[in-house]
Design a protein around this motif. Structure first.
Motif, PDB file in Angstrom:
ATOM      1  N   VAL A 297       0.850  -1.205   0.000  1.00 19.56           N
ATOM      2  CA  VAL A 297       0.000   0.000   0.000  1.00 19.56           C
ATOM      3  C   VAL A 297       0.882   1.250   0.000  1.00 19.56           C
ATOM      4  N   GLU A 298       1.882   1.282   0.852  1.00 17.30           N
ATOM      5  CA  GLU A 298       2.731   2.480   0.923  1.00 17.30           C
ATOM      6  C   GLU A 298       3.550   2.679  -0.351  1.00 17.30           C
ATOM      7  N   ARG A 299       4.087   1.586  -0.873  1.00 21.70           N
ATOM      8  CA  ARG A 299       4.924   1.708  -2.086  1.00 21.70           C
ATOM      9  C   ARG A 299       4.109   2.169  -3.287  1.00 21.70           C
ATOM     10  N   CYS A 300       2.835   1.739  -3.343  1.00 19.91           N
ATOM     11  CA  CYS A 300       2.022   2.138  -4.498  1.00 19.91           C
ATOM     12  C   CYS A 300       1.407   3.523  -4.292  1.00 19.91           C
ATOM     13  N   LEU A 301       0.936   3.799  -3.087  1.00 16.40           N
ATOM     14  CA  LEU A 301       0.156   5.032  -2.898  1.00 16.40           C
ATOM     15  C   LEU A 301       0.985   6.264  -2.567  1.00 16.40           C
ATOM     16  N   TYR A 302       2.072   6.102  -1.821  1.00 12.19           N
ATOM     17  CA  TYR A 302       2.824   7.311  -1.464  1.00 12.19           C
ATOM     18  C   TYR A 302       3.470   7.964  -2.695  1.00 12.19           C
ATOM     19  N   PRO A 303       4.057   7.195  -3.599  1.00 11.18           N
ATOM     20  CA  PRO A 303       4.569   7.843  -4.830  1.00 11.18           C
ATOM     21  C   PRO A 303       3.453   8.496  -5.644  1.00 11.18           C
ATOM     22  N   LEU A 304       2.250   7.919  -5.595  1.00  9.71           N
ATOM     23  CA  LEU A 304       1.102   8.510  -6.290  1.00  9.71           C
ATOM     24  C   LEU A 304       0.776   9.882  -5.657  1.00  9.71           C
ATOM     25  N   ILE A 305       0.792   9.918  -4.328  1.00  9.02           N
ATOM     26  CA  ILE A 305       0.535  11.178  -3.628  1.00  9.02           C
ATOM     27  C   ILE A 305       1.655  12.179  -3.928  1.00  9.02           C
TER      28      ILE A 305
ATOM     29  N   ALA B  68      -3.555  11.549   2.479  1.00 11.07           N
ATOM     30  CA  ALA B  68      -2.223  11.951   2.957  1.00 11.07           C
ATOM     31  C   ALA B  68      -2.357  12.803   4.221  1.00 11.07           C
ATOM     32  N   ASP B  69      -3.349  13.704   4.214  1.00 15.94           N
ATOM     33  CA  ASP B  69      -3.576  14.515   5.414  1.00 15.94           C
ATOM     34  C   ASP B  69      -3.996  13.634   6.593  1.00 15.94           C
ATOM     35  N   THR B  70      -4.758  12.579   6.293  1.00 14.04           N
ATOM     36  CA  THR B  70      -5.261  11.712   7.366  1.00 14.04           C
ATOM     37  C   THR B  70      -4.113  10.934   8.009  1.00 14.04           C
ATOM     38  N   VAL B  71      -3.226  10.359   7.170  1.00 13.02           N
ATOM     39  CA  VAL B  71      -2.108   9.604   7.784  1.00 13.02           C
ATOM     40  C   VAL B  71      -1.003  10.559   8.246  1.00 13.02           C
ATOM     41  N   GLY B  72      -1.049  11.789   7.758  1.00 16.15           N
ATOM     42  CA  GLY B  72      -0.042  12.786   8.120  1.00 16.15           C
ATOM     43  C   GLY B  72       0.922  13.015   6.975  1.00 16.15           C
ATOM     44  N   VAL B  73       1.021  14.252   6.515  1.00 11.11           N
ATOM     45  CA  VAL B  73       1.933  14.562   5.404  1.00 11.11           C
ATOM     46  C   VAL B  73       3.359  14.183   5.793  1.00 11.11           C
TER      47      VAL B  73
ATOM     48  N   TYR C 242       5.973  11.887   3.827  1.00 11.39           N
ATOM     49  CA  TYR C 242       7.277  12.440   3.442  1.00 11.39           C
ATOM     50  C   TYR C 242       8.430  11.567   3.982  1.00 11.39           C
ATOM     51  N   ASP C 243       8.341  11.206   5.258  1.00  9.55           N
ATOM     52  CA  ASP C 243       9.417  10.397   5.855  1.00  9.55           C
ATOM     53  C   ASP C 243       9.573   9.080   5.102  1.00  9.55           C
ATOM     54  N   LYS C 244       8.447   8.486   4.750  1.00 11.72           N
ATOM     55  CA  LYS C 244       8.494   7.209   4.038  1.00 11.72           C
ATOM     56  C   LYS C 244       9.091   7.413   2.640  1.00 11.72           C
ATOM     57  N   MET C 245       8.721   8.519   1.992  1.00 10.35           N
ATOM     58  CA  MET C 245       9.282   8.801   0.660  1.00 10.35           C
ATOM     59  C   MET C 245      10.798   8.973   0.758  1.00 10.35           C
TER      60      MET C 245
ATOM     61  N   PRO D 286      11.283  12.824  -2.956  1.00 13.73           N
ATOM     62  CA  PRO D 286      10.101  13.544  -2.483  1.00 13.73           C
ATOM     63  C   PRO D 286       9.911  14.855  -3.243  1.00 13.73           C
ATOM     64  N   ALA D 287       8.657  15.174  -3.546  1.00 19.81           N
ATOM     65  CA  ALA D 287       8.352  16.426  -4.237  1.00 19.81           C
ATOM     66  C   ALA D 287       8.641  17.599  -3.302  1.00 19.81           C
ATOM     67  N   PRO D 288       9.165  18.714  -3.850  1.00 22.01           N
ATOM     68  CA  PRO D 288       9.452  19.862  -2.982  1.00 22.01           C
ATOM     69  C   PRO D 288       8.247  20.303  -2.147  1.00 22.01           C
ATOM     70  N   LEU D 289       7.036  20.253  -2.724  1.00 28.18           N
ATOM     71  CA  LEU D 289       5.859  20.697  -1.958  1.00 28.18           C
ATOM     72  C   LEU D 289       5.592  19.764  -0.774  1.00 28.18           C
ATOM     73  N   LEU D 290       5.806  18.466  -1.000  1.00 25.20           N
ATOM     74  CA  LEU D 290       5.603  17.504   0.094  1.00 25.20           C
ATOM     75  C   LEU D 290       6.581  17.816   1.220  1.00 25.20           C
ATOM     76  N   GLU D 291       7.811  18.075   0.827  1.00 32.93           N
ATOM     77  CA  GLU D 291       8.845  18.377   1.815  1.00 32.93           C
ATOM     78  C   GLU D 291       8.495  19.659   2.581  1.00 32.93           C
ATOM     79  N   LYS D 292       8.085  20.671   1.814  1.00 33.09           N
ATOM     80  CA  LYS D 292       7.766  21.963   2.429  1.00 33.09           C
ATOM     81  C   LYS D 292       6.634  21.811   3.459  1.00 33.09           C
ATOM     82  N   LEU D 293       5.584  21.105   3.058  1.00 36.96           N
ATOM     83  CA  LEU D 293       4.444  20.939   3.971  1.00 36.96           C
ATOM     84  C   LEU D 293       4.853  20.139   5.205  1.00 36.96           C
ATOM     85  N   ALA D 294       5.616  19.057   4.969  1.00 37.54           N
ATOM     86  CA  ALA D 294       6.003  18.200   6.090  1.00 37.54           C
ATOM     87  C   ALA D 294       6.846  18.987   7.083  1.00 37.54           C
ATOM     88  N   LYS D 295       7.764  19.782   6.548  1.00 36.13           N
ATOM     89  CA  LYS D 295       8.673  20.508   7.451  1.00 36.13           C
ATOM     90  C   LYS D 295       7.932  21.621   8.192  1.00 36.13           C
TER      91      LYS D 295
END
Ligand code: 3HC
Ligand code: NAI
Length: 698
Positions: free
Chosen positions: A609-617, A656-661, A665-668, A681-690
């Motif tokens: 699930v994580e390998r397929c969905l996190y890259p999609l997000i 993504a918001d539900t499991v936590g950005v 990001y950490d998993k990516m 990781p996409a820059p926006l994902l990183e920015k939001l996570a940080k």
């Protein structure tokens, strides 16, 4: 007193108009207003009865959903107590219902002593679609009026039934043409004169049978198990209706409230609420204001009557729009029209359409073999083969055929709309209308704006989506637009997981259990593996690189295993439909790992699930950054309606918001380290996570 409830006197009857535009949501102010008006009615000896109606376009759409999750939602007077107050009133209370009575709106009406509805009214309890159950007595009062079986069907489906059906089932007493107020006033007078009040909670006969046979609830749960898979609310609805049949009235009401409160704060309910508002938000386009002129679409044209063109043609006919469909070859045209007729016939055979309806739809469809037949069409949708040169040639020719101002749309799933638009002298009229397969069934339209697409063209096509009963999402130009572009990394990782140790059936099961209707391999087998094969070849030719690439899919295509249509693909389909594991594919997978020197390992479902969905997000985050999607909710709607992302998870960005950005990001980051740059990781994902932010905060 607030003006949330408008009060008028009609002789001795007090008429309360619920007044909370746009839909008379029963927020705190409205609930307080009803309570206070009932106090007034009770205290005034000159008042003999009360009528409750809605101001504006409907009675009430129920609780104010935007209050959920805030203290106002449960603040006193809460809706259950308002309903009890109405039901226990010593003076008769009659509901005059027009437009819609939904959820808490219907629950309010069910608490009244008599219900009059106008013919065009729709009434139901759609709470289940929001991941909750009716929480103001709906599950207790409806079965007392309709019997348990009908109530179970209505409550678990959320159907808004037309007034005539509601009357037949017993939850509306009288149906009238036009404004129901007069009939309601007459009923109020009659009830006041007779002094006899029928309080819904006191009715026993209709639930007596289920009380004697509680097994009916398990049977009903079984009957919806497949359709409701993964959703909590439908089964909670059954439990609540069971309480109506098995517990004394007050305990049943208390049980319903307990179940309601348990669900309203759940992540499923939050996700389904998000989906409800997102579905409406996507229609709002910041630079195409609401008052942008919309062209009338009186006639339509479609070019190509293959898989997609045929379905698109049916959409126009279903909406009552005359449509001309053009094929360049008479035999292909005959085949296409035959397929359309067969599709309609299958619906008639299943009893879902009358023969008359089919005939009238077929008469709206005209076939032609010359594009000149499209000279009067207000919109023309091209759905020929996915070849740029052919599309350019068609649009060039259309330029001289189509009338000025006609919308020129392409159903391309990947190609550059700007290049197609440049083949005409009117790029402002060119737009993508990316329907999903089967086009007569799937509700999504990705409407693709080119650089020069005019606001009027966009507004017209977004409006057309609604007329075709679709959800239109406006997106920008890139390879694959929003949906197919995000599908890329999802399918890619599914392929890598095979190389590392999984088999197609395991991956499919993990994704199915997550809530998708099918896993990636079953999906590819359904769509046809040759489609992806062609796309991969083009993409690799256009963008050669030395990033990791799994060739298992290509090996499978080289064997002619294109999926269900060839009797085998990733899986075998001995009966043509049901996937079973393929020994040949397993051999290819295991051999490939060996050739690549990868030691196969056990892969958990969670990793799948994580390998397929996190890259999609992650790809979704890039799509947002590039402005290809306007907002996270646009992406969510694309995935909910185009790919069967489970609604109770809200769509990929909400998930993504539900499991936590930060979790994503950490998993990516971990995947990036393990698997290289494709997982960066996409820059926006990183920015939001940080910044500890969510996509919803954008
Ligand atoms: N609360 C808050 N806002 C609501 C709402 C509600 N119950 N119902 C609709 N709205 C908003 C919409 O978001 C939209 O806002 P926007 O203009 O800013 O986008 C606006 O009202 C108009 O809604 P629609 O565009 O959906 O209007 P339509 O005319 O197309 O449809 C409708 C009308 C069929 C009533 C549809 O709005 C609908 O299905 N509403 C939700 C009904 C529902 O699920 N009710 C149950 C609520 S939960 C409940 O009652 C709990 C109780 O059991 C305790
Ligand atoms: P198809 O091969 O089933 O149909 C294409 C039709 O176009 C054929 O019937 C062909 O005879 C006709 N055609 C070819 N040249 C023509 C011309 N010059 N004039 C008139 N008709 C002509 O293809 P399909 O699957 O329907 O795809 C059509 C378009 O829709 C493509 O751009 C594709 O990428 C896109 N699309 C396909 C989806 C799918 O799942 N099949 C999903 C979404 C988009």
């Amino acid at each position: 007193m607030s003006d949330a409830v408008l009060i008028e006197r009609h002789g001795s009857i007090l008429v309360l108009s619920l007044n909370n535009p746009p839909v008379n949501g029963l927020g705190l102010a409205l609930r307080t207003g009803i309570s206070e008006a009932l106090d007034q009615a009770e205290a005034d000896d000159a008042v003999t009865a009360v009528v409750i109606k809605g101001a504006g376009r409907m009675f009430s759409a129920g609780a104010d959903i935007s209050e959920f999750g805030t203290p106002r939602s449960l603040a006193d007077p809460n809706l259950p107590s308002v309903c009890l107050r109405i039901e226990n009133s010593k003076k008769p209370v009659v509901a005059a219902i027009h437009g819609v009575a939904a959820g808490g709106g219907l629950e309010t009406a069910l608490s009244c002593h008599y219900r009059v509805a106008s013919t065009k009214t729709r009434l139901g309890l759609p709470e289940v679609t929001l991941g909750i159950i009716p929480g103001a007595g709906g599950t207790q009062r409806l079965p007392r009026l309709t019997g348990v079986e009908a109530a179970l069907k209505l409550i678990t489906s959320g159907e808004l039934a037309p007034a005539a059906k509601a009357q037949k089932l017993g939850y509306v007493d009288e149906v009238v043409e036009g404004d129901p107020l007069e009939a309601a006033l007459a009923a109020a007078e009659r009830l006041a004169a007779s002094g006899a009040l029928r309080r819904t909670m006191e009715i026993e006969e209709k639930i007596a049978e289920a009380r004697a046979n509680p097994g009916v609830f398990d049977e009903f749960a079984k009957s919806i198990a497949k359709k409701a898979r993964g959703f909590d609310a439908p089964f909670a609805c059954i439990e609540a209706v069971k309480a109506a049949a098995t517990l004394p009235g007050p305990e049943g009401l208390a049980k319903e409230r307990e179940i309601f409160k348990g669900l309203v704060g759940s992540s499923q309910a939050a996700s389904q609420r998000h989906a409800f508002f997102a579905e409406r938000e996507v229609a709002k386009i910041p630079d195409v204001p609401k008052d942008t002129p919309v062209k009338e679409i009186a006639t339509a044209g479609v070019i190509g009557c293959g898989t997609m063109g045929g379905g698109i043609t049916m959409n126009f006919a279903n909406a009552g729009i005359p449509v001309t469909v053009v094929e360049n070859d008479p035999a292909a045209l005959d085949r296409g029209l035959e397929t359309i007729a067969k599709n309609y016939q299958a619906t008639v055979d299943k009893g879902r359409m009358t023969q008359e309806d089919m005939d009238s739809r077929m008469t709206l469809i005209t076939g032609a073999t010359d594009m000149a037949a499209l000279s009067e069409a207000d919109v023309i949708v091209e759905a020929v083969f996915e070849e740029m040169d052919l599309k350019k040639q068609i649009f060039g020719a259309l330029d001289s055929v189509a009338k000025p101002g006609a919308i020129l749309a392409t159903n391309t799933s990947m190609l550059d709309i700007n290049v197609i638009a440049a083949a005409t002298s009117r790029p402002e009229s060119v737009i993508g209308t990316h329907f999903f397969s089967p086009a007569n069934v799937m509700k999504l339209m990705e409407n693709v704006r080119g650089e020069k697409t005019a606001p009027e063209t966009i507004a017209t096509v977004m409006d057309l989506s609604k007329k075709l009963k679709k959800v239109g999402v406006l997106v920008g130009v890139c390879d694959g637009f929003v949906g197919n572009r995000m599908l890329g990394p999802y399918l890619r990782e599914a392929g890598f997981l095979l190389e590392e140790g999984a088999l197609p059936a395991q991956v499919d099961k993990a994704i199915y259990d997550f809530g998708f209707p099918m896993g990636p391999f079953a999906m590819m087998d359904l769509a046809g593996n040759d489609v992806g094969w062609r796309i991969r070849k083009r993409q690799r030719a256009e963008n050669p690189n030395n990033l990791r690439y799994s060739d298992i899919a290509d090996q499978i295509c080289e064997l002619g295993r294109f999926g269900q249509k060839t009797g085998g693909g990733w899986h075998d389909y001995d009966d043509g439909r049901t996937p079973t594991p393929s020994a040949k594919v397993e051999e290819i997978v295991v051999e490939t790992s060996k050739r690549l020197g990868i030691e196969r390992r056990k892969i958990s479902d969670q990793e799948i699930v994580e390998r397929c969905l996190y890259p999609l997000i992650n790809e979704g985050a890039k799509v947002l950054e590039e402005g290809i999607a306007m907002r996270p909710c646009d992406i969510d709607i694309v995935w909910l309606f185009g790919y069967g992302f489970p609604r109770y998870r809200g769509g990929p960005m909400f998930y993504a918001d539900t499991v936590g950005v930060k979790t994503v990001y950490d998993k990516m980051c971990e995947f990036h380290e393990q698997h290289g740059d494709l997982m960066k990781p996409a820059p926006l994902l990183e920015k939001l996570a940080k910044a500890d932010k969510r996509f919803a905060d954008l």
